[in-house]
Design an enzyme around this catalytic site. Structure first.
Site, PDB file in Angstrom:
ATOM      1  CB  SER A 101      -0.959  -0.028   1.182  1.00  0.00           C
ATOM      2  OG  SER A 101      -0.225   0.079   2.351  1.00  0.00           O
ATOM      3  CD  GLU A 157       0.550   6.990 -11.412  1.00  0.00           C
ATOM      4  OE1 GLU A 157       1.646   7.135 -11.987  1.00  0.00           O
ATOM      5  OE2 GLU A 157      -0.004   5.912 -11.243  1.00  0.00           O
ATOM      6  CE  LYS A 210      -4.115   6.290  -2.677  1.00  0.00           C
ATOM      7  NZ  LYS A 210      -5.390   5.687  -2.316  1.00  0.00           N
ATOM      8  CG  ASP A 237     -11.809   6.448  -3.795  1.00  0.00           C
ATOM      9  OD1 ASP A 237     -11.107   5.664  -3.137  1.00  0.00           O
ATOM     10  OD2 ASP A 237     -12.734   7.107  -3.308  1.00  0.00           O
ATOM     11  CE1 TYR A 239      -1.543   0.543  -8.817  1.00  0.00           C
ATOM     12  CE2 TYR A 239      -3.519   1.663  -9.596  1.00  0.00           C
ATOM     13  CZ  TYR A 239      -2.907   0.791  -8.716  1.00  0.00           C
ATOM     14  OH  TYR A 239      -3.634   0.178  -7.744  1.00  0.00           O
ATOM     15  CE  LYS A 263      -5.486   9.022   1.144  1.00  0.00           C
ATOM     16  NZ  LYS A 263      -6.657   8.264   1.270  1.00  0.00           N
ATOM     17  CB  CYS A 294     -47.007  26.382   9.954  1.00  0.00           C
ATOM     18  SG  CYS A 294     -45.703  27.569   9.627  1.00  0.00           S
ATOM     19  CB  CYS A 352     -47.802  30.789  11.933  1.00  0.00           C
ATOM     20  SG  CYS A 352     -48.533  29.764  10.661  1.00  0.00           S
ATOM     21  CB  CYS A 401     -47.564  27.195   6.316  1.00  0.00           C
ATOM     22  SG  CYS A 401     -48.465  28.432   7.249  1.00  0.00           S
ATOM     23  CB  CYS A 425     -47.271  31.970   7.963  1.00  0.00           C
ATOM     24  SG  CYS A 425     -45.763  31.120   8.415  1.00  0.00           S
TER      25      CYS A 425
HETATM   26  S1  IVH Z   1       0.815   2.652  -6.950  1.00  0.00           S
HETATM   27  C1  IVH Z   1       3.482   0.171  -4.199  1.00  0.00           C
HETATM   28  N1  IVH Z   1      -0.772   4.240  -8.273  1.00  0.00           N
HETATM   29  O1  IVH Z   1      -3.854   3.133  -3.707  1.00  0.00           O
HETATM   30  C2  IVH Z   1       2.245   0.926  -4.305  1.00  0.00           C
HETATM   31  N2  IVH Z   1      -1.663   3.009  -6.443  1.00  0.00           N
HETATM   32  O2  IVH Z   1      -3.222   3.459  -0.899  1.00  0.00           O
HETATM   33  C3  IVH Z   1       1.558   0.610  -5.537  1.00  0.00           C
HETATM   34  N3  IVH Z   1      -4.050   3.366  -6.070  1.00  0.00           N
HETATM   35  O3  IVH Z   1      -3.194  -0.227  -3.030  1.00  0.00           O
HETATM   36  C4  IVH Z   1       0.435   1.488  -5.739  1.00  0.00           C
HETATM   37  N4  IVH Z   1      -4.365   4.753  -7.747  1.00  0.00           N
HETATM   38  O4  IVH Z   1      -4.936   0.330  -4.820  1.00  0.00           O
HETATM   39  C5  IVH Z   1      -0.660   3.378  -7.244  1.00  0.00           C
HETATM   40  N5  IVH Z   1      -2.116   5.645  -9.571  1.00  0.00           N
HETATM   41  C6  IVH Z   1      -1.974   4.782  -8.552  1.00  0.00           C
HETATM   42  C7  IVH Z   1      -3.076   4.419  -7.740  1.00  0.00           C
HETATM   43  C8  IVH Z   1      -2.864   3.539  -6.685  1.00  0.00           C
HETATM   44  C9  IVH Z   1      -4.936   4.102  -6.750  1.00  0.00           C
HETATM   45  C10 IVH Z   1      -4.371   2.551  -4.878  1.00  0.00           C
HETATM   46  C11 IVH Z   1      -3.822   1.151  -4.883  1.00  0.00           C
HETATM   47  C12 IVH Z   1      -3.024   1.017  -3.618  1.00  0.00           C
HETATM   48  C13 IVH Z   1      -3.597   2.099  -2.794  1.00  0.00           C
HETATM   49  C14 IVH Z   1      -2.636   2.540  -1.745  1.00  0.00           C
END
Ligand code: IVH
Length: 680
Positions: A85, A117, A119, A121, A229, A317, A411, A414, A429, A434
């Site tokens: 992660s 790049e 992230k 969701d 990615y 973030k 109401c 009033c 009302c 009122c």
């Molecule tokens: S790179 C070694 N690139 O974010 C880490 N992760 O919070 C490899 N995620 O488990 C992750 N967009 O599921 C990477 N452009 C992006 C991403 C990304 C979403 C997620 C991914 C990871 C989580 C970590």
């Protein structure tokens, strides 16, 4: 079908598979198809027929994406290399710290090159290709062991089933995120709402819920996407850097993140993140941050990993759009037209840097539909300039002591009985006395769009009303400086200024006055249309619906309401008494044979951002040309005019497929030129 030789059938099948896969790529990855859906379907049907008649189904045939039967449970899959992660940075200072630490670890005197790049969701996924064929797709799970969701992932049309190209490694684990576009997510929730099924809180939950379906047919209906990615194990190939790897992915027709930039030095990283955050609203997908990675793989290797996260990457973030809080109470307020609107009072929660402690609940049907109760834990959303709203209740958090709010029988302002007309969601009302309605009417009358009386806002109206100095908006014109000076919020100068502003308002236009009166359904635009067609206020006395209906863009609802207003003796008496108090209305909107160019007739525009002309001027231009200027983007919007620094309306327009044009293009439209494409 006539009989064919086996060799020619094999060749035909091979070619069809290749062709169809190419068109899938054009459509689902590049978003730029080169054949029509009907042509694609025809070829697909032909392939299916050949496969059924002669056998010889290829593993990368598009027919293999669907039709797998439901499973009892998912098999477990151990990842060759753990799926890590990311560490998080919540401020630019923390990012600078991250860069400083890396430079120290590397003993680098020069700036490090990074990729930045979005992230995504969604849900992390690993796709294992052996000899170029998709062997398995697995979820991240706990990072070491996930679930085999191959059959589901195959239904995602942008996932290549076979890798084409000169450089195909023996084995490669590609990592990426499965996600759902915001628009698809909203549509899915709309459908679920209709079927009384629980809603998904966000696109991430919706994608996870869709991938983890035992029946692949359900997944195939969910319109999922993939952005690749990263990688796990690779055999038989080596890459120099993250950007070289991304270029390879792209060449092999993998979908990659929407925007990847390569920059040197943390200042440029921060700049790139700023750009991403600014544009995040215009993306079709939800992104909660940016991912920053050291570009050079050798440097990545030197830096290595901690237990669960690599040292060479971090996630920044963005400010959240959503927050979780508890409903303390459900109350209602009364508007100018008597509509009683429920609202929720929460435990204050900070969302996107702003503290939110209440939000409208729209109407009582909405409360019932979302099953919102006092003491419920709810997800609240606040995006850009959109007012906060309750997305959903987290029902798992219920203790059983939550209380449903009951529909008010009287109401809240009033105490009079309330009514709900047939077929209407609103409760009203209907008391003429009122105080809430009267005060709201006075506030509206004096407001900027109305008579524009500076100094007579909500607070002062409340004060003057509570002191009995104004009981109705006509009383505004009876106010005297001496009355005001006595009041706690006033001094000589402020009293003088207010009286002055009141005097000035006597020279308003008829259009403003008509809007200020607060006639049901008559907004600024309708008021202007009426003023354009009736020379004076007196011309509207005893007007009939058939006198109003011929006005383009005025419908029956407005016509009936205007008719009812001007045919009420009490209203006419009121108007006459206001005129006696010195009102001298002008009417620059009126023209004998009203006929402006109507190039924009039937078109609805919304404006966002800063334009070279004031918003008001542009709106007037729209109206003069027969168009309608609305304040919020909806599916009825034809064009969004976007200037500098557009707000969340841009994203909404993108999601709804509303055409976005620049101010310059808008001017072109006024000249009669057609506008074909989205310019953003
Ligand atoms: S790179 C070694 N690139 O974010 C880490 N992760 O919070 C490899 N995620 O488990 C992750 N967009 O599921 C990477 N452009 C992006 C991403 C990304 C979403 C997620 C991914 C990871 C989580 C970590």
């Amino acid at each position: 079908m006539t009989e064919k030789s086996p060799a020619s059938v094999t060749k035909e099948i091979e070619e069809l598979v290749k062709e169809l896969n190419y068109h899938c790529y054009r459509y689902y990855v590049l978003d730029s198809p080169v054949i029509s859906d009907a042509e694609y379907d025809k070829k697909y049907r032909l392939l299916k027929e050949l496969e059924e008649k002669y056998g010889g189904v290829l593993p990368d045939s598009p027919t293999q994406r669907v039709g797998a039967p439901a499973l009892e449970k998912f098999d477990k899959v151990r990842h060759n290399e753990p799926m890590l992660s990311l560490d998080n940075a919540f401020s630019y200072d923390e990012l600078r710290e991250f860069d400083k630490k890396l430079r120290k670890l590397l003993g680098a005197s020069e700036d490090i090159e990074y990729t930045v790049e979005p992230k995504y969701d969604g849900l992390a996924m690993e796709l294992t290709y052996r000899k170029g064929f998709l062997l398995r797709a697995s979820t991240r799970g706990d990072g070491y062991e996930g679930e085999d969701v191959t059959r589901n992932i195959k239904t995602i049309m942008s996932v290549p089933l076979k890798l084409e190209g000169p450089n195909i490694p023996e084995v490669i684990d590609i990592r990426g995120e499965v996600y759902m576009d915001i628009r698809e997510f909203e549509e899915l929730n709309r459908q679920r709402e209709k079927l009384n099924e629980p809603l998904f809180a966000n696109p991430r939950n919706a994608s996870a819920g869709s991938v983890r379906q035992l029946d692949p047919r359900i997944t195939s209906e969910r319109k999922l996407h993939l952005a690749c990615y990263g990688m796990g194990t690779v055999k038989g190939m080596a890459f120099r850097s993250q950007s070289a790897f991304m270029a390879w992915l792209k060449d092999l027709r993998f979908p990659v993140p929407a925007r990847v930039v390569i920059v040197r030095g943390i200042d440029k990283v921060i700049h790139a993140i700023g750009q991403l955050e600014k544009d995040r609203g215009s993306f079709s997908f939800e992104t909660d941050g940016a991912v920053i990675k050291v570009n050079d793989f050798q440097l990545q290797q030197k830096l290595g990993v901690r237990t669960r996260e690599p040292r060479w990457a971090t996630a920044y973030k963005f400010q959240a759009h959503q927050g979780t809080t508890i409903i303390k109470d459900i109350l209602s307020s009364v508007g100018r037209t008597g509509v009683i609107t429920p609202f929720a009072v929460f435990e204050p929660v900070k969302i996107g840097g702003v503290t939110v402690s209440r939000s409208t609940l729209h109407n009582w049907d909405e409360i019932k539909r979302k099953d919102i109760r006092v003491s419920d834990t709810v997800i609240v959303e606040r995006a850009g300039d959109v007012i906060p709203h309750v997305v959903m209740v987290i029902k798992d958090k219920r203790s059983g002591s939550e209380k449903t709010a009951s529909l008010p029988l009287t109401c809240p302002a009033c105490g009079s009985a309330v009514v709900r007309e047939e077929g209407e969601v609103a409760i009203r009302c209907v008391s003429l006395h009122c105080p809430a309605q009267v005060q709201e009417k006075i506030i509206h009358f004096a407001s900027r769009g109305g008579m524009d009386i500076e100094g007579l806002g909500e607070k002062n109206v409340e004060l003057l009303y509570s002191r009995g100095l104004i009981k109705h908006f006509k009383d505004i014109y009876l106010l005297k400086k001496e009355d005001l000076i006595e009041l706690p919020r006033f001094a000589e100068k402020s009293a003088h200024n207010l009286i002055d502003a009141i005097e000035r308002s006597k020279h308003a236009t008829l259009a403003r006055f008509l809007f200020a009166l607060g006639i049901l359904h008559v907004g600024e635009y309708a008021a202007k249309l009426l003023a354009g067609n009736f020379r004076s206020l007196e011309d509207l006395y005893q007007v009939k619906p058939e006198d109003i209906l011929p006005i383009r863009q005025i419908g029956e609802k407005i016509a009936c309401s205007v008719h009812a207003f001007f045919n009420d003796r009490k209203n006419i008496d009121l108007l006459n008494s206001i005129i006696k108090l010195g009102m001298e209305l002008s009417n620059p909107d009126f023209s004998e044979n009203r006929k402006s160019s109507l190039l924009l007739e039937g078109l609805t525009f919304v404006i966002t951002g800063t334009l070279p002309k004031s918003r008001k001027e542009v709106e007037d231009l729209i109206r003069e040309n027969g168009g309608h200027a609305a304040s919020a983007v909806s599916s009825d919007t034809d064009y969004l005019i976007a200037g500098e620094g557009p707000g969340s309306k841009l994203a909404k327009a993108g999601r709804l497929g509303v055409k976005t044009i620049s101010y310059e293009i808008f001017l072109e439209l006024l000249k009669g030129s057609p506008v074909q494409q989205n310019l953003f």
